[in-house]
Design a protein around this motif. Structure first.
Motif, mmCIF file in Angstrom:
data_model
loop_
_atom_site.group_PDB
_atom_site.id
_atom_site.type_symbol
_atom_site.label_atom_id
_atom_site.label_comp_id
_atom_site.label_asym_id
_atom_site.label_seq_id
_atom_site.Cartn_x
_atom_site.Cartn_y
_atom_site.Cartn_z
ATOM 1 N N PHE A 192 -70.204 -29.948 -23.866
ATOM 2 C CA PHE A 192 -70.520 -28.635 -24.274
ATOM 3 C C PHE A 192 -72.210 -27.969 -23.824
ATOM 4 O O PHE A 192 -73.080 -28.180 -23.494
ATOM 5 N N THR A 193 -72.723 -29.837 -24.607
ATOM 6 C CA THR A 193 -74.569 -30.223 -24.451
ATOM 7 C C THR A 193 -74.686 -29.473 -22.641
ATOM 8 O O THR A 193 -75.531 -28.961 -22.309
ATOM 9 N N GLU A 194 -73.222 -30.254 -21.988
ATOM 10 C CA GLU A 194 -74.359 -29.623 -20.557
ATOM 11 C C GLU A 194 -73.682 -28.764 -20.271
ATOM 12 O O GLU A 194 -75.102 -27.948 -18.817
ATOM 13 N N VAL A 195 -72.980 -27.424 -20.483
ATOM 14 C CA VAL A 195 -72.467 -26.716 -20.089
ATOM 15 C C VAL A 195 -73.814 -25.932 -20.702
ATOM 16 O O VAL A 195 -74.044 -24.575 -20.136
ATOM 17 N N ALA A 196 -74.388 -26.294 -21.807
ATOM 18 C CA ALA A 196 -75.418 -24.922 -22.244
ATOM 19 C C ALA A 196 -77.055 -25.309 -21.581
ATOM 20 O O ALA A 196 -77.894 -24.896 -21.312
ATOM 21 N N ARG A 197 -76.925 -26.588 -20.789
ATOM 22 C CA ARG A 197 -78.490 -26.879 -20.398
ATOM 23 C C ARG A 197 -78.075 -26.348 -18.895
ATOM 24 O O ARG A 197 -78.895 -25.792 -18.333
ATOM 25 N N GLU A 198 -77.285 -25.700 -18.539
ATOM 26 C CA GLU A 198 -76.557 -25.199 -17.296
ATOM 27 C C GLU A 198 -77.448 -24.045 -16.755
ATOM 28 O O GLU A 198 -77.756 -22.839 -18.179
ATOM 29 N N PRO A 199 -78.104 -23.099 -15.676
ATOM 30 C CA PRO A 199 -77.767 -22.387 -15.347
ATOM 31 C C PRO A 199 -77.031 -20.618 -15.806
ATOM 32 O O PRO A 199 -76.672 -21.855 -15.130
ATOM 33 N N ARG A 200 -77.954 -20.354 -16.696
ATOM 34 C CA ARG A 200 -76.797 -18.677 -16.764
ATOM 35 C C ARG A 200 -77.024 -18.023 -15.389
ATOM 36 O O ARG A 200 -77.675 -17.095 -14.776
ATOM 37 N N ARG A 201 -75.348 -17.861 -15.233
ATOM 38 C CA ARG A 201 -75.147 -17.446 -13.608
ATOM 39 C C ARG A 201 -75.307 -15.267 -13.754
ATOM 40 O O ARG A 201 -75.574 -14.615 -15.063
#
Length: 201
Positions: A192-201
């Motif tokens: 979840f933390t990893e995904v939250a840090r990804e830039p939004r498409r």
């Protein structure tokens, strides 16, 4: 409103679902061969045997074809790595869900075991199908390994299905590819933390 997070690509879901269908067909056909009342009710033993054999041989094919998918290869790399958080998960440490990555230790162990079991099942199945065995191994021994392996695989998959049905959000993730942020944070916190840090498409 709880944000939906992308968890599984379409290619991953298709591989999972296609493999599941082949497994059900394989086991159903085997049951019709080995369980007396079912065998009598269904009949057509040569046809049922052929369905069982082909479903078994085709079982690894969805995964092999799926290797063309970058998303599936990325998930396999995650499954192949055991981390300190996974060891804590196995010890049932507090907050283990919040430390788990995209796949927890139980899922990783299950995936590794089932992959090895499928290799054994397909290998012994081919020996039985073509009516030969290695010179030093009698056919009865191959049949014993195949049957014992089949029983253990059915038990493991039954446990997998039981856990899936106890977790509707996990099932939704495999069906639609998306899960709720709350579920991801509680069950796979590191992911979840990893995904939250990804830039939004």
């Amino acid at each position: 409103m709880d944000e939906r997070l992308h968890r599984f690509a379409l290619s991953v879901r298709v591989v999972h679902q296609t493999t599941a269908v082949l497994f059900v067909v394989c086991v159903a056909a085997a049951a019709c061969l080995y369980i007396g009342p079912l065998a009598e009710a269904v009949g057509r033993r040569p046809l049922v045997a052929t369905v069982h054999e082909w479903a078994g041989v085709l079982l690894p094919v969805p995964l092999l074809v799926g290797l063309l998918s970058r998303a599936l290869r990325a998930d396999l790399r995650r499954i192949d790595r055991f981390t300190p958080a996974d060891r804590r998960w196995l010890r049932r440490a507090p907050n283990r869900g919040r430390e788990a990555g995209k796949f927890n230790a139980g899922q990783k162990l299950y995936a590794a075991w089932i992959a090895g079991a499928v290799v054994v099942m397909v290998g012994t199945g081919l020996l039985l199908w073509f009516r030969f065995a290695l010179p030093s191994i009698p056919r009865a021994s191959v049949l014993f390994v195949h049957d014992l392996g089949a029983f253990s695989v059915v038990l493991a998959v039954a446990g997998h299905v039981r856990h899936a049905y106890a977790d509707p959000e996990a099932r939704r993730g495999m069906r639609t590819g998306r899960v709720s942020g709350t579920w991801a944070r509680d069950e796979h916190g590191a992911w979840f933390t990893e995904v939250a840090r990804e830039p939004r498409r």
